[in-house]
Design a protein around this motif. Structure first.
Motif, mmCIF file in Angstrom:
data_model
loop_
_atom_site.group_PDB
_atom_site.id
_atom_site.type_symbol
_atom_site.label_atom_id
_atom_site.label_comp_id
_atom_site.label_asym_id
_atom_site.label_seq_id
_atom_site.Cartn_x
_atom_site.Cartn_y
_atom_site.Cartn_z
ATOM 1 N N LEU A 147 0.858 -1.186 0.000
ATOM 2 C CA LEU A 147 0.000 0.000 0.000
ATOM 3 C C LEU A 147 0.889 1.229 0.000
ATOM 4 O O LEU A 147 1.857 1.304 0.769
ATOM 5 C CB LEU A 147 -0.881 0.041 1.250
ATOM 6 C CG LEU A 147 -1.899 -1.067 1.439
ATOM 7 C CD1 LEU A 147 -2.662 -0.849 2.745
ATOM 8 C CD2 LEU A 147 -2.854 -1.129 0.273
ATOM 9 N N LYS A 148 0.557 2.184 -0.863
ATOM 10 C CA LYS A 148 1.298 3.444 -0.916
ATOM 11 C C LYS A 148 0.303 4.584 -0.912
ATOM 12 O O LYS A 148 -0.717 4.534 -1.580
ATOM 13 C CB LYS A 148 2.121 3.544 -2.213
ATOM 14 C CG LYS A 148 3.318 2.667 -2.285
ATOM 15 C CD LYS A 148 4.073 2.939 -3.579
ATOM 16 C CE LYS A 148 5.300 2.077 -3.691
ATOM 17 N NZ LYS A 148 6.025 2.329 -4.953
ATOM 18 N N LYS A 149 0.615 5.609 -0.142
ATOM 19 C CA LYS A 149 -0.165 6.851 -0.176
ATOM 20 C C LYS A 149 0.636 7.845 -1.012
ATOM 21 O O LYS A 149 1.865 7.844 -0.997
ATOM 22 C CB LYS A 149 -0.384 7.409 1.226
ATOM 23 C CG LYS A 149 -1.320 6.596 2.103
ATOM 24 C CD LYS A 149 -2.733 6.584 1.595
ATOM 25 C CE LYS A 149 -3.552 7.672 2.204
ATOM 26 N NZ LYS A 149 -4.941 7.664 1.769
ATOM 27 N N ASP A 150 -0.070 8.709 -1.724
ATOM 28 C CA ASP A 150 0.600 9.718 -2.543
ATOM 29 C C ASP A 150 1.458 10.641 -1.673
ATOM 30 O O ASP A 150 2.439 11.223 -2.143
ATOM 31 C CB ASP A 150 -0.424 10.529 -3.336
ATOM 32 C CG ASP A 150 -1.158 9.684 -4.374
ATOM 33 O OD1 ASP A 150 -0.704 8.553 -4.672
ATOM 34 O OD2 ASP A 150 -2.189 10.154 -4.884
ATOM 35 N N SER A 151 1.131 10.745 -0.377
ATOM 36 C CA SER A 151 1.877 11.605 0.544
ATOM 37 C C SER A 151 3.209 10.998 0.974
ATOM 38 O O SER A 151 4.007 11.657 1.621
ATOM 39 C CB SER A 151 1.024 11.886 1.785
ATOM 40 O OG SER A 151 0.725 10.669 2.446
ATOM 41 N N GLY A 152 3.446 9.704 0.605
ATOM 42 C CA GLY A 152 4.733 9.096 0.926
ATOM 43 C C GLY A 152 4.666 7.888 1.839
ATOM 44 O O GLY A 152 5.640 7.155 1.953
ATOM 45 N N SER A 153 3.567 7.667 2.524
ATOM 46 C CA SER A 153 3.439 6.477 3.370
ATOM 47 C C SER A 153 3.508 5.231 2.498
ATOM 48 O O SER A 153 3.033 5.216 1.369
ATOM 49 C CB SER A 153 2.107 6.487 4.122
ATOM 50 O OG SER A 153 2.060 7.531 5.052
ATOM 51 N N ASN A 154 4.123 4.178 3.062
ATOM 52 C CA ASN A 154 4.296 2.947 2.319
ATOM 53 C C ASN A 154 4.359 1.790 3.306
ATOM 54 O O ASN A 154 5.128 1.843 4.264
ATOM 55 C CB ASN A 154 5.585 3.035 1.502
ATOM 56 C CG ASN A 154 5.843 1.816 0.664
ATOM 57 O OD1 ASN A 154 5.353 0.731 0.933
ATOM 58 N ND2 ASN A 154 6.633 1.989 -0.380
ATOM 59 N N ILE A 155 3.539 0.758 3.087
ATOM 60 C CA ILE A 155 3.584 -0.419 3.943
ATOM 61 C C ILE A 155 3.408 -1.662 3.069
ATOM 62 O O ILE A 155 2.606 -1.669 2.152
ATOM 63 C CB ILE A 155 2.530 -0.356 5.069
ATOM 64 C CG1 ILE A 155 2.762 -1.454 6.093
ATOM 65 C CG2 ILE A 155 1.129 -0.387 4.532
ATOM 66 C CD1 ILE A 155 2.044 -1.259 7.406
ATOM 67 N N THR A 156 4.211 -2.684 3.376
ATOM 68 C CA THR A 156 4.182 -3.947 2.654
ATOM 69 C C THR A 156 3.974 -5.057 3.661
ATOM 70 O O THR A 156 4.597 -5.054 4.725
ATOM 71 C CB THR A 156 5.513 -4.169 1.900
ATOM 72 O OG1 THR A 156 5.739 -3.061 1.035
ATOM 73 C CG2 THR A 156 5.483 -5.440 1.089
ATOM 74 N N GLY A 157 3.087 -6.009 3.330
ATOM 75 C CA GLY A 157 2.854 -7.099 4.261
ATOM 76 C C GLY A 157 2.042 -8.226 3.654
ATOM 77 O O GLY A 157 1.614 -8.167 2.507
ATOM 78 N N THR A 158 1.831 -9.252 4.480
ATOM 79 C CA THR A 158 1.039 -10.413 4.061
ATOM 80 C C THR A 158 -0.238 -10.461 4.889
ATOM 81 O O THR A 158 -0.346 -9.828 5.940
ATOM 82 C CB THR A 158 1.838 -11.715 4.243
ATOM 83 O OG1 THR A 158 2.234 -11.835 5.608
ATOM 84 C CG2 THR A 158 3.061 -11.749 3.347
ATOM 85 N N GLY A 159 -1.191 -11.240 4.406
ATOM 86 C CA GLY A 159 -2.467 -11.345 5.107
ATOM 87 C C GLY A 159 -3.287 -10.078 5.008
ATOM 88 O O GLY A 159 -3.983 -9.687 5.939
ATOM 89 N N PHE A 160 -3.260 -9.409 3.867
ATOM 90 C CA PHE A 160 -3.941 -8.135 3.652
ATOM 91 C C PHE A 160 -5.458 -8.318 3.562
ATOM 92 O O PHE A 160 -5.953 -9.253 2.948
ATOM 93 C CB PHE A 160 -3.432 -7.503 2.357
ATOM 94 C CG PHE A 160 -4.250 -6.348 1.860
ATOM 95 C CD1 PHE A 160 -4.101 -5.094 2.414
ATOM 96 C CD2 PHE A 160 -5.176 -6.518 0.838
ATOM 97 C CE1 PHE A 160 -4.846 -4.013 1.950
ATOM 98 C CE2 PHE A 160 -5.917 -5.455 0.364
ATOM 99 C CZ PHE A 160 -5.759 -4.199 0.920
ATOM 100 N N GLU A 161 -6.184 -7.392 4.200
ATOM 101 C CA GLU A 161 -7.645 -7.329 4.057
ATOM 102 C C GLU A 161 -8.099 -5.889 4.250
ATOM 103 O O GLU A 161 -7.702 -5.229 5.204
ATOM 104 C CB GLU A 161 -8.335 -8.221 5.079
ATOM 105 C CG GLU A 161 -9.838 -8.291 4.889
ATOM 106 C CD GLU A 161 -10.517 -9.300 5.799
ATOM 107 O OE1 GLU A 161 -11.376 -8.869 6.594
ATOM 108 O OE2 GLU A 161 -10.162 -10.484 5.720
ATOM 109 N N ALA A 162 -8.919 -5.407 3.305
ATOM 110 C CA ALA A 162 -9.469 -4.053 3.390
ATOM 111 C C ALA A 162 -10.982 -4.146 3.331
ATOM 112 O O ALA A 162 -11.539 -4.706 2.393
ATOM 113 C CB ALA A 162 -8.947 -3.195 2.249
#
Length: 193
Positions: A147-162
């Protein structure tokens, strides 16, 4: 002349009497048909329009429809969603999409990425599944999602659910990266003044 006229019905009768339909072969062909697409389209484009304006556009190199199984398989897929002014607000792509016509669920695989101007961010990975009834987008536990936000936040992982109903995102597996909640930041900045 009369002989030739009377021969025509006799010849037709003999030809038709010699024809026999083998229903066993027809049954086998019907069983095989489940593995054979009802429709195959190349350079497929579907646009949904409301009040003369496009809502979304789906393009695929190839689309196969299996009506009995309620499945459509798409390869090399591009997706665009439009706002009321006709501007692209969401865009994405995937190598393969399986769309379940009876539930409107979608399974997306291979080099997939989506970017939303409305959410000001993107999601990418190798596998995602959209459950239409629950409005949940999730991955299998063994696949990594970024997941990346245009503002610069970035997170990578497993077991994703939204969950798009509650707007909650979770990772049940290993995660790494930095995520800044802009709403909390602006609330903290406002209270300091």
């Amino acid at each position: 002349m009369k002989i030739q006229c009377s021969l025509v019905p006799i010849l037709l009768y003999l030809l038709l009497a010699g024809c026999c339909i083998d229903y066993d072969e027809a049954m086998i062909a019907e069983d095989l048909a489940e593995d054979i697409p009802d429709t195959i389209l190349y350079d497929f484009t579907q646009v949904e329009v409301k009040d003369g304006k496009p809502l979304y556009r789906i393009q695929a190199e190839k689309a196969e429809s299996f009506e009995k199984q309620y499945i459509s398989n798409l390869t090399s897929v591009q997706f665009q969603e439009f706002d009321v002014e006709g501007e692209i607000i969401t865009m994405g792509w995937a190598d393969r999409v399986t769309y379940f016509t009876n539930t409107e669920d979608a399974e997306m695989e291979g080099n997939l990425a989506f970017h939303s101007k409305r959410e000001e961010g993107s999601v990418s990975g190798e596998y995602l599944y959209w459950e239409n009834e629950t409005k949940i987008l999730k991955s299998k536990t063994e696949y990594t999602v970024e997941l990346k936000k245009d503002s610069g936040s970035n997170i990578t992982g497993t077991g994703f659910e939204a969950d798009f109903t509650t707007e909650h995102i979770i990772f049940t597996g290993k995660t790494e990266g930095t995520w800044v909640d802009e709403e909390e930041d602006s609330a903290e900045s406002g209270s300091e003044q």
